[in-house]
Design an enzyme around this catalytic site. Structure first.
Site, mmCIF file in Angstrom:
data_model
loop_
_atom_site.group_PDB
_atom_site.id
_atom_site.type_symbol
_atom_site.label_atom_id
_atom_site.label_comp_id
_atom_site.label_asym_id
_atom_site.label_seq_id
_atom_site.Cartn_x
_atom_site.Cartn_y
_atom_site.Cartn_z
ATOM 1 N N LYS A 14 36.873 46.288 32.989
ATOM 2 C CA LYS A 14 37.818 47.413 33.056
ATOM 3 C C LYS A 14 37.885 48.182 31.734
ATOM 4 O O LYS A 14 37.790 49.394 31.717
ATOM 5 C CB LYS A 14 39.235 46.918 33.396
ATOM 6 C CG LYS A 14 39.367 46.236 34.741
ATOM 7 C CD LYS A 14 40.820 45.874 35.023
ATOM 8 C CE LYS A 14 41.398 44.843 34.057
ATOM 9 N NZ LYS A 14 40.776 43.494 34.144
ATOM 10 N N ARG A 127 32.834 37.922 24.253
ATOM 11 C CA ARG A 127 33.377 39.250 23.962
ATOM 12 C C ARG A 127 33.867 39.343 22.518
ATOM 13 O O ARG A 127 34.476 38.412 22.003
ATOM 14 C CB ARG A 127 34.548 39.534 24.912
ATOM 15 C CG ARG A 127 35.360 40.762 24.528
ATOM 16 C CD ARG A 127 36.186 41.275 25.652
ATOM 17 N NE ARG A 127 37.407 40.509 25.877
ATOM 18 C CZ ARG A 127 38.288 40.814 26.839
ATOM 19 N NH1 ARG A 127 38.053 41.826 27.649
ATOM 20 N NH2 ARG A 127 39.361 40.075 26.986
ATOM 21 N N ARG A 171 44.145 32.804 32.955
ATOM 22 C CA ARG A 171 44.291 34.233 33.272
ATOM 23 C C ARG A 171 43.691 34.539 34.640
ATOM 24 O O ARG A 171 44.219 35.372 35.386
ATOM 25 C CB ARG A 171 43.625 35.089 32.191
ATOM 26 C CG ARG A 171 44.533 35.313 30.981
ATOM 27 C CD ARG A 171 43.780 35.512 29.693
ATOM 28 N NE ARG A 171 42.888 36.648 29.683
ATOM 29 C CZ ARG A 171 41.824 36.759 28.892
ATOM 30 N NH1 ARG A 171 41.512 35.781 28.058
ATOM 31 N NH2 ARG A 171 41.076 37.829 28.938
#
Ligand code: ADP
Ligand code: ZN
Length: 213
Positions: A14, A127, A171
């Site tokens: 996203k 990431r 998450r």
């Protein structure tokens, strides 16, 4: 005013795709995760309150996130923009209901769907985020030109506090329980476009471009 809502599991891409849409269409990106992290970094009252919640991979209370979002939506750059892209909001049913009360001329929702959970876990573990401008990189599939340094502002790249395996799995569970129903809600309203988000950054960007036309 146009509103584009991006849905997808943590690691679906996203944030990366919202950055690209911002550049390509001039819509403003609003990432509630970035807004929360800014509060935490600045050690504001709200930031101190939600730091532990965020680092545990849980959702901050609806009331808190809605307040932060409303403040952002009232800022000049957003008010004057042609549109905005939501990255990370709404994540619960009450948030979706609140958002639908903030009316816009055009609205679309795009679901970056990834079926294989291991793909997103791998992406998040590798990431890197710029601690200065928030730009997103990935050591494996979207590396910075110079190791440890942001391509855009030369700021230092860091791993996010919540990008460790245990918190990532948490998450994803929270996402399944709380956010999946919100996606169904937009599907039922006929506003949802679905994209397979398991490919490369360029690949997903291409598919997004087709949907946005
Ligand atoms: P990701 O999508 O990679 O999990 P984000 O940067 O979007 O990460 O969000 C990080 C954290 O910020 C979330 O785990 C949550 O604690 C908090 N957060 C962000 N957006 C919301 C929201 N809409 N409602 C509640 N909490 C949120
Ligand atoms: Zn940067």
């Amino acid at each position: 005013m146009k509103r584009v809502i991006l849905f997808g599991a943590p690691g679906a891409g996203k944030g990366t795709q919202a950055d690209m849409l911002e550049e390509k269409y001039g819509y403003k990106k609003i990432s509630t995760g970035d807004l929360i992290r800014a509060e935490v970094a600045a050690k504001t009252h709200v930031g101190l309150e939600v730091k532990a919640i965020m680092e545990a991979g849980e959702l901050v209370p609806d009331k808190t996130i809605i307040e932060i979002l409303k403040k952002r939506l009232n800022q000049n750059d957003i008010v004057r923009a042609n549109g905005y892209i939501m990255d990370g909001f709404p994540r619960t049913r009450p948030q979706a209901e609140e958002l639908s009360r903030m009316e816009v001329d055009h609205e679309m929702a795009i679901y970056l769907n990834i079926v294989d959970e291991d793909v997103v876990v791998k992406r998040l573990m590798s990431r890197l985020t710029c601690s200065n401008c928030g730009a997103i990189f990935n050591v494996e599939n979207n590396p910075p030109q110079k190791a440890g340094q942001c391509d855009f502002c030369a700021g230092p790249l860091r791993q996010r506090a919540d990008d460790n395996e245990e918190t990532i799995r948490k998450r994803i569970r929270v996402y399944r329980q709380q956010t999946q129903p919100v996606i169904d809600y937009y599907r039922e309203k006929g506003l949802l476009h679905e994209i397979d988000a398991s490919g490369s950054v360029e690949d997903i960007g291409e598919k997004l471009g087709q949907v946005m036309r």
